[in-house]
Design a protein around this motif. Structure first.
Motif, PDB file in Angstrom:
ATOM      1  N   LEU A 187      -6.408  -4.349   7.536  1.00  0.00           N
ATOM      2  CA  LEU A 187      -6.033  -3.003   7.968  1.00  0.00           C
ATOM      3  C   LEU A 187      -6.746  -1.920   7.173  1.00  0.00           C
ATOM      4  O   LEU A 187      -6.388  -0.746   7.226  1.00  0.00           O
ATOM      5  CB  LEU A 187      -4.517  -2.823   7.834  1.00  0.00           C
ATOM      6  CG  LEU A 187      -3.663  -3.795   8.658  1.00  0.00           C
ATOM      7  CD1 LEU A 187      -2.183  -3.532   8.415  1.00  0.00           C
ATOM      8  CD2 LEU A 187      -3.982  -3.682  10.139  1.00  0.00           C
ATOM      9  N   ALA A 188      -7.792  -2.323   6.440  1.00  0.00           N
ATOM     10  CA  ALA A 188      -8.493  -1.369   5.583  1.00  0.00           C
ATOM     11  C   ALA A 188      -9.063  -0.188   6.359  1.00  0.00           C
ATOM     12  O   ALA A 188      -9.118   0.931   5.856  1.00  0.00           O
ATOM     13  CB  ALA A 188      -9.617  -2.086   4.828  1.00  0.00           C
ATOM     14  N   GLY A 189      -9.488  -0.389   7.578  1.00  0.00           N
ATOM     15  CA  GLY A 189     -10.117   0.679   8.333  1.00  0.00           C
ATOM     16  C   GLY A 189      -9.161   1.542   9.132  1.00  0.00           C
ATOM     17  O   GLY A 189      -9.610   2.432   9.872  1.00  0.00           O
ATOM     18  N   HIS A 190      -7.885   1.323   9.005  1.00  0.00           N
ATOM     19  CA  HIS A 190      -6.902   2.073   9.791  1.00  0.00           C
ATOM     20  C   HIS A 190      -6.345   3.268   9.021  1.00  0.00           C
ATOM     21  O   HIS A 190      -6.390   3.312   7.789  1.00  0.00           O
ATOM     22  CB  HIS A 190      -5.756   1.151  10.211  1.00  0.00           C
ATOM     23  CG  HIS A 190      -6.156   0.124  11.233  1.00  0.00           C
ATOM     24  ND1 HIS A 190      -6.044   0.340  12.576  1.00  0.00           N
ATOM     25  CD2 HIS A 190      -6.694  -1.114  11.091  1.00  0.00           C
ATOM     26  CE1 HIS A 190      -6.476  -0.721  13.237  1.00  0.00           C
ATOM     27  NE2 HIS A 190      -6.870  -1.621  12.349  1.00  0.00           N
ATOM     28  N   ALA A 191      -5.820   4.218   9.762  1.00  0.00           N
ATOM     29  CA  ALA A 191      -5.134   5.357   9.140  1.00  0.00           C
ATOM     30  C   ALA A 191      -3.790   4.881   8.588  1.00  0.00           C
ATOM     31  O   ALA A 191      -3.102   4.069   9.228  1.00  0.00           O
ATOM     32  CB  ALA A 191      -4.922   6.464  10.163  1.00  0.00           C
ATOM     33  N   TRP A 192      -3.435   5.400   7.434  1.00  0.00           N
ATOM     34  CA  TRP A 192      -2.180   5.009   6.788  1.00  0.00           C
ATOM     35  C   TRP A 192      -1.224   6.195   6.715  1.00  0.00           C
ATOM     36  O   TRP A 192      -1.644   7.346   6.569  1.00  0.00           O
ATOM     37  CB  TRP A 192      -2.440   4.484   5.377  1.00  0.00           C
ATOM     38  CG  TRP A 192      -3.000   3.099   5.368  1.00  0.00           C
ATOM     39  CD1 TRP A 192      -4.290   2.730   5.619  1.00  0.00           C
ATOM     40  CD2 TRP A 192      -2.279   1.895   5.112  1.00  0.00           C
ATOM     41  NE1 TRP A 192      -4.431   1.369   5.543  1.00  0.00           N
ATOM     42  CE2 TRP A 192      -3.210   0.819   5.228  1.00  0.00           C
ATOM     43  CE3 TRP A 192      -0.952   1.605   4.792  1.00  0.00           C
ATOM     44  CZ2 TRP A 192      -2.841  -0.510   5.041  1.00  0.00           C
ATOM     45  CZ3 TRP A 192      -0.583   0.285   4.603  1.00  0.00           C
ATOM     46  CH2 TRP A 192      -1.516  -0.759   4.731  1.00  0.00           C
TER      47      TRP A 192
END
Length: 296
Positions: A187-192
């Motif tokens: 999930l590193a490339g997702h918005a948090w």
């Protein structure tokens, strides 16, 4: 004889650092605080404060008297606790609660208290644990519900005692569908979405991502966990959420395991001088029972 009210002002200044912060916390004007501390200096016969730029700081005598002031305030609380044992419910119990407890544990605890001690007045304020524990030390609250995360424990204050309620698992939360069950690293490339910077929850969540090998893109900073859920369920973000949030509610997001299956510890805290006040004890016990009964 020293007046307890003035001693409290000096103690508050030792905790908060500025006259304006003391004035705001106690709903006084800064000029009133200055006048009362000047009177305390006359009673002490020594200088308690000295100018320090635009502020003031405690002298050696001021710091010593502030420590004695804390002892006097503790003694006052023990006396009041003794009186309350003779007439339970004569003093309200002011509780600082973290958000998840306010949504899930507190309503059930209040139901128990309405049956056991209907005359007891309980006042609640939802505040971050960092603020709640500080204000508890400063006598702004009588009891606090707080949390701490694995590897990120909170400092132990000598004037406070804790009672552990239990463990609350933390899980990865993602939109239902293609991200369901995805490992953290993927999930590193997702918005948090995370809690605001400076909170223990934010620091811990960022560390989990860094341990997995990436820096999270924290696009949404929100204190309201309900807003976290809404953003995640709508597909705009991923996050980390506690199980306690789902007590008695449907889960509209996909939940997955975090590395090591971490849990946060939930606890109550009270001042040692007042912890055995009957009202505080009743509230603490009701909160413990409500937490034990809560199930996601």
């Amino acid at each position: 004889m020293f007046e307890l009210r003035r001693l409290r002002l000096l103690h508050e200044l030792s905790l908060r650092g500025t006259l304006s912060a003391v004035a705001e916390a106690l709903s006084y004007s800064p000029s009133t605080i200055s006048q009362q501390l000047a009177q305390l200096e006359r009673e002490a016969g020594v200088a308690l404060l000295v100018p320090d730029g635009r502020r003031v700081r405690l002298t050696e005598h001021g710091a010593a008297l502030a420590e004695h002031a804390a002892d006097a305030l503790d003694a006052d609380e023990r006396i009041r606790a003794g009186l309350e044992r003779l007439q339970p419910g004569i003093a309200p119990v002011r509780v600082a609660v973290l958000q998840t407890a306010a949504r899930t544990v507190v309503p059930a605890a209040l139901t128990l208290l309405s049956q056991r001690a209907p005359e007891l007045r309980v006042a609640l304020s939802e505040v971050p644990p960092e603020e709640g524990l500080f204000e508890l030390s400063a006598r702004g609250f009588d009891l606090a519900i707080a949390e701490q995360y694995p590897g990120l424990t909170r400092a132990h204050r000598p004037d406070l005692e804790r009672h552990v309620l239990g463990a609350d698992p933390m899980r990865l939360a993602a939109p239902r569908g293609e991200l369901a069950g995805a490992p953290l690293r993927s999930l590193a490339g997702h918005a948090w979405v995370m809690e605001p910077a400076g909170t223990a929850a934010r620091d811990w969540a960022v560390q989990q991502c860094r341990a997995a090998g990436f820096e999270p893109d924290v696009r949404f900073e929100l204190a309201d966990l309900g807003a976290h859920v809404a953003l995640i369920a709508a597909g705009h973000a991923v996050g980390m959420l506690p199980d306690l949030l789902w007590t008695g509610q449907p889960v509209p997001v996909a939940l997955g395991a975090l590395p090591g299956e971490p849990v946060r510890e939930i606890f109550t805290a009270s001042r040692r001088a007042s912890g055995e006040r009957p009202g505080i004890r009743l509230v603490r016990e009701a909160i413990a029972e409500a937490f034990a009964a809560a199930r996601p």
